[in-house]
Enzyme design. Structure first.
Site, PDB file in Angstrom:
ATOM      1  N   CYS A 112      20.068 -41.783  14.612  1.00  0.00           N
ATOM      2  CA  CYS A 112      20.859 -40.351  16.037  1.00  0.00           C
ATOM      3  C   CYS A 112      20.060 -39.607  14.311  1.00  0.00           C
ATOM      4  CB  CYS A 112      20.900 -40.179  15.971  1.00  0.00           C
ATOM      5  SG  CYS A 112      21.479 -38.356  16.498  1.00  0.00           S
ATOM      6  N   LYS A 151      18.290 -50.238  17.040  1.00  0.00           N
ATOM      7  CA  LYS A 151      17.080 -48.867  17.545  1.00  0.00           C
ATOM      8  C   LYS A 151      17.435 -48.083  15.823  1.00  0.00           C
ATOM      9  CE  LYS A 151      15.422 -44.942  19.700  1.00  0.00           C
ATOM     10  NZ  LYS A 151      15.771 -44.307  21.330  1.00  0.00           N
ATOM     11  N   ASN A 165      13.142 -43.977  16.409  1.00  0.00           N
ATOM     12  CA  ASN A 165      13.826 -42.786  16.600  1.00  0.00           C
ATOM     13  C   ASN A 165      13.012 -41.879  16.479  1.00  0.00           C
ATOM     14  OD1 ASN A 165      15.757 -41.195  17.673  1.00  0.00           O
ATOM     15  ND2 ASN A 165      17.394 -42.449  17.438  1.00  0.00           N
ATOM     16  N   GLY A 185       9.374 -42.177  26.476  1.00  0.00           N
ATOM     17  CA  GLY A 185      10.714 -40.918  26.317  1.00  0.00           C
ATOM     18  C   GLY A 185      10.630 -39.846  26.475  1.00  0.00           C
TER      19      GLY A 185
HETATM   20  C1  SIN Z   1      20.973 -36.155  19.827  1.00  0.00           C
HETATM   21  O1  SIN Z   1      21.162 -37.108  20.485  1.00  0.00           O
HETATM   22  O2  SIN Z   1      20.849 -35.740  18.757  1.00  0.00           O
HETATM   23  C2  SIN Z   1      19.602 -37.406  19.780  1.00  0.00           C
HETATM   24  C3  SIN Z   1      19.911 -39.003  19.607  1.00  0.00           C
HETATM   25  C4  SIN Z   1      18.911 -39.583  18.414  1.00  0.00           C
HETATM   26  O3  SIN Z   1      17.811 -39.441  18.196  1.00  0.00           O
HETATM   27  O4  SIN Z   1      20.003 -40.763  18.421  1.00  0.00           O
END
Ligand code: SIN
Length: 302
Positions: free
Chosen positions: A129, A163, A190, A263
């Site tokens: 993330c 991921k 991601n 997505g």
């Molecule tokens: C987020 O909650 O900021 C996005 C999640 C991610 O990109 O893994």
């Protein structure tokens, strides 16, 4: 046509999944989606403790895509297990729980609880993330990425998918490290870190300044990474990045993905994954193949 695919220990009825963070915890999508037809559902990332997420605005549309800076807003792992998981596991499709943690111990604690639950097909480790700070940055260091996979595998028998982030010089060493540590598959990729600016106000658009770019704008970048990793690593790849048509799905399969995640497109066409599952057999037959497996990684290059 038999659309089933095996990603090491994870068997899916077809290779079309919906990506974490774009499908809520599925209940929100019930009016639009035939859940049982999907290859799998990956709900929004859960973390050990509830998180309020980042300050608004958290999303902004960009050319052929969007930036998000949600900051892993979620109600916490215990609430997920008690209230969201029973619904998810009743939907007739594979549920791949997505978790993030700040420390190795946090991952281990969630692994121990998940190993006691029934109906979960696999766990996707969100070590990528771009919108949170604090804790260990597991996703950009091959050794740390491998350690979190090892820790999870030692504690939990469920198939494990890592991921990975594209926000590194090369994803290949990280993919190699998690494969060596026993990951069943890697999800690639991601979001790409980016920003948007409101020049008239001299301000960033997003409350957190930076966000993650997704949508069709990143498809060529994601395809490149899938192709590079496929050539270097033997575990299956789940491709993610701007998929919005059957042509996009086929491109990812040829580049080396064994399955794909839809997505950003879920936000404007929640029935897309169902549509792509129905379109997939004809596209596979067009290449004179009989199953999705026959075409994975069959891109012909000079
Ligand atoms: C987020 O909650 O900021 C996005 C999640 C991610 O990109 O893994």
């Amino acid at each position: 046509m038999d659309l089933s695919v095996s990603l090491n220990r994870l068997n899916l009825k077809n290779p079309i999944l919906v990506a974490s963070g774009t499908f809520g915890y599925a209940r929100e999508m019930a009016a639009f989606v035939d859940f049982a037809e999907l290859g799998g559902i990956i709900p929004k990332t859960v973390t050990p403790a509830p998180r309020p997420g980042n300050p608004p605005p958290r999303t902004v549309e960009t050319a052929s895509g969007m930036l998000n800076s949600i900051g892993l807003d979620n109600d916490g792992f215990d609430q997920f297990v008690a209230e969201k998981l029973p619904y998810l596991t009743s939907l007739g499709t594979s549920v791949i729980v997505n978790v993030a943690g700040k420390t190795m111990e946090e991952f281990e604690r969630m692994a121990a609880v998940l190993s006691q639950q029934s109906g979960i097909a696999a766990v996707e480790l969100n070590i990528s993330c771009p919108n949170v700070s604090g804790g260990v940055d597991f996703g950009t260091d091959p050794e740390l990425a491998a350690r979190v996979v090892t820790a999870f595998r030692t504690t939990c028998e469920l198939p494990v998918i890592a991921k990975l982030t594209p926000n590194v010089t090369s994803v290949v060493p990280i993919a190699k490290a998690v494969a060596d540590a026993g990951a069943d598959a890697v999800s690639l990729v991601n979001t790409f870190q980016g920003m948007a600016i409101d020049w008239k106000r001299r301000k960033p658009v997003l409350g957190n300044i930076l966000g993650g770019l997704s949508g069709p704008a990143i498809k060529p970048l994601a395809l490149r990474i899938v192709w590079q990793v496929k050539r270097a690593v033997s575990i299956p790849i789940i491709g993610i990045g701007g998929i919005q048509s059957i042509d996009d799905v086929m491109e990812f399969l040829l580049a080396g993905a064994s399955a794909v995640q839809i997505g950003t497109a879920n936000f404007y066409n929640p029935g897309l994954a169902n549509q792509l599952i129905r379109e997939l057999p004809d596209a596979i037959r067009f290449l004179r193949a009989e199953t999705p497996k026959d075409i994975v990684g069959t891109l012909q290059t000079p």
